[in-house]
Design a protein around this motif. Structure first.
Motif, PDB file in Angstrom:
ATOM      1  N   ALA A 118      -8.815  -0.463   1.271  1.00  0.00           N
ATOM      2  CA  ALA A 118      -7.740  -0.778   0.324  1.00  0.00           C
ATOM      3  C   ALA A 118      -7.345  -2.252   0.433  1.00  0.00           C
ATOM      4  CB  ALA A 118      -6.534   0.116   0.588  1.00  0.00           C
ATOM      5  N   LEU A 119      -7.213  -2.763   1.654  1.00  0.00           N
ATOM      6  CA  LEU A 119      -6.857  -4.171   1.833  1.00  0.00           C
ATOM      7  C   LEU A 119      -7.977  -5.091   1.365  1.00  0.00           C
ATOM      8  CD1 LEU A 119      -4.971  -4.142   5.253  1.00  0.00           C
ATOM      9  CD2 LEU A 119      -4.008  -4.521   2.997  1.00  0.00           C
ATOM     10  N   ILE A 135      -8.204   4.544  -3.952  1.00  0.00           N
ATOM     11  CA  ILE A 135      -8.810   3.220  -3.806  1.00  0.00           C
ATOM     12  C   ILE A 135      -9.690   2.917  -5.011  1.00  0.00           C
ATOM     13  CG2 ILE A 135     -10.451   1.833  -2.476  1.00  0.00           C
ATOM     14  CD1 ILE A 135      -9.478   3.263   0.020  1.00  0.00           C
ATOM     15  N   ALA A 136     -10.534   3.893  -5.409  1.00  0.00           N
ATOM     16  CA  ALA A 136     -11.447   3.696  -6.523  1.00  0.00           C
ATOM     17  C   ALA A 136     -10.683   3.386  -7.817  1.00  0.00           C
ATOM     18  CB  ALA A 136     -12.331   4.920  -6.711  1.00  0.00           C
ATOM     19  N   ALA A 137      -9.541   4.041  -7.967  1.00  0.00           N
ATOM     20  CA  ALA A 137      -8.725   3.847  -9.184  1.00  0.00           C
ATOM     21  C   ALA A 137      -7.777   2.652  -9.074  1.00  0.00           C
ATOM     22  CB  ALA A 137      -7.926   5.118  -9.461  1.00  0.00           C
ATOM     23  N   MET A 155       0.850  -1.190   0.000  1.00  0.00           N
ATOM     24  CA  MET A 155       0.000   0.000   0.000  1.00  0.00           C
ATOM     25  C   MET A 155       0.887   1.242   0.000  1.00  0.00           C
ATOM     26  SD  MET A 155      -2.944   1.030   2.779  1.00  0.00           S
ATOM     27  CE  MET A 155      -3.552  -0.639   2.841  1.00  0.00           C
ATOM     28  N   LYS A 156       1.192   1.758  -1.201  1.00  0.00           N
ATOM     29  CA  LYS A 156       2.078   2.913  -1.335  1.00  0.00           C
ATOM     30  C   LYS A 156       3.413   2.699  -0.619  1.00  0.00           C
ATOM     31  CE  LYS A 156      -0.341   5.860  -3.806  1.00  0.00           C
ATOM     32  NZ  LYS A 156       0.106   6.368  -5.110  1.00  0.00           N
ATOM     33  N   GLY A 157       3.904   1.449  -0.675  1.00  0.00           N
ATOM     34  CA  GLY A 157       5.171   1.141  -0.042  1.00  0.00           C
ATOM     35  C   GLY A 157       5.096   0.898   1.449  1.00  0.00           C
ATOM     36  N   ILE A 158       3.886   0.903   2.010  1.00  0.00           N
ATOM     37  CA  ILE A 158       3.704   0.658   3.439  1.00  0.00           C
ATOM     38  C   ILE A 158       3.074  -0.717   3.641  1.00  0.00           C
ATOM     39  CG2 ILE A 158       2.396   1.338   5.499  1.00  0.00           C
ATOM     40  CD1 ILE A 158       2.767   4.213   4.725  1.00  0.00           C
ATOM     41  N   GLU A 159       3.688  -1.535   4.457  1.00  0.00           N
ATOM     42  CA  GLU A 159       3.169  -2.871   4.747  1.00  0.00           C
ATOM     43  C   GLU A 159       2.239  -2.805   5.946  1.00  0.00           C
ATOM     44  OE1 GLU A 159       6.506  -5.450   5.256  1.00  0.00           O
ATOM     45  OE2 GLU A 159       7.404  -4.883   3.323  1.00  0.00           O
ATOM     46  N   ILE A 190     -10.629   3.564   8.243  1.00  0.00           N
ATOM     47  CA  ILE A 190     -11.406   2.775   7.288  1.00  0.00           C
ATOM     48  C   ILE A 190     -10.763   2.774   5.910  1.00  0.00           C
ATOM     49  CG2 ILE A 190     -12.911   4.704   6.662  1.00  0.00           C
ATOM     50  CD1 ILE A 190     -13.806   0.928   6.979  1.00  0.00           C
ATOM     51  N   GLY A 191     -10.001   3.812   5.564  1.00  0.00           N
ATOM     52  CA  GLY A 191      -9.350   3.865   4.253  1.00  0.00           C
ATOM     53  C   GLY A 191      -8.437   2.675   3.991  1.00  0.00           C
TER      54      GLY A 191
END
Length: 227
Positions: A60-61, A222-224, A1-5, A55-56
């Motif tokens: 995403a997950l 997330i949508a994209a 997620m943008k380089g974040i685990e 919640i974001g």
């Protein structure tokens, strides 16, 4: 997620079980942190335990296939840890004003009789000398669990320094001490259940608008499917 685990935990209990067997820093991950993380903070998160505090990241997950991941609020998780461990582990608390930390410790001792709080101090470290004294006290007292409520990324960077001197479970709490002692009111349960706690806080603190803007960017991301 943008380089974040981010770990796809499904409950607070799962986080606590993992932390007890892998003592490190528990880092709350929300949209703001994902979008604004510096390389230094990203490295810190990826070498510790990032969990979904907003919640974001949960959504995403979910889009990435982790259907059972759950949002776990940091202001709830630390008290789950206390309830689980207060009779068997030792604690150290850092953060807030002196009035807030004193009230927090008093409330914990009232709510959890026998809790072993080996040390605490306010979150205003005005010099390297004060920080070094704190690190030395952590090494001396050897707490099992350390809570740091100073806001991000200051609390994460301080916990990383602490971790280099003493291995323990660390958790950053932001303003959770203020919520716990009743100085700041959290959103009602129905707002929390509907995942719009951020909106409740914005309505009551319009000055937070700059901090909430990343939510719109994150929603588009997330949508994209820009994972």
């Amino acid at each position: 997620m943008k380089g974040i685990e981010v770990y796809p935990f499904d409950s607070p209990e799962q986080i606590i079980d993992f932390a007890l067997s892998h003592p490190s820093i528990l880092v709350a991950i929300n949209a703001e942190k994902v979008l604004n993380a510096t390389p230094q903070l990203r490295h810190l998160i990826n070498h510790n335990i990032g969990y979904c505090d907003g919640i974001g990241p949960v959504l995403a997950l979910h889009r990435m296939g982790f259907k059972h991941v759950a949002k776990v609020a940091g202001c709830e998780l630390w008290l789950n840890i206390v309830r689980r461990c207060y009779s068997s582990k030792s604690f150290y608390l850092v953060g807030g004003t002196q009035e807030v930390i004193d009230a927090t410790v008093a409330q914990l001792r009232n709510d959890y009789p026998g809790i072993n709080i080996v040390g605490y101090r306010n979150g205003y470290l005005s010099s390297d000398g004060e920080k070094n004294a704190l690190l030395a006290d952590i090494v001396l007292k050897k707490p099992d669990i350390v809570f740091v409520a100073m806001g991000s990324p200051r609390q994460e960077l301080l916990m990383e320094e602490m971790q280099q001197h003493h291995k323990a479970i660390y958790q950053g709490l932001g303003g959770s001490f203020d919520v716990y002692i009743g100085r700041v009111k959290r959103a009602p349960d129905r707002w929390v259940r509907c995942h719009v706690e951020w909106l409740y806080r914005l309505l009551h603190q319009p000055s937070r608008i700059r901090r909430q803007l990343p939510l719109m960017k994150f929603a588009y991301w997330i949508a994209a499917k820009k994972f």
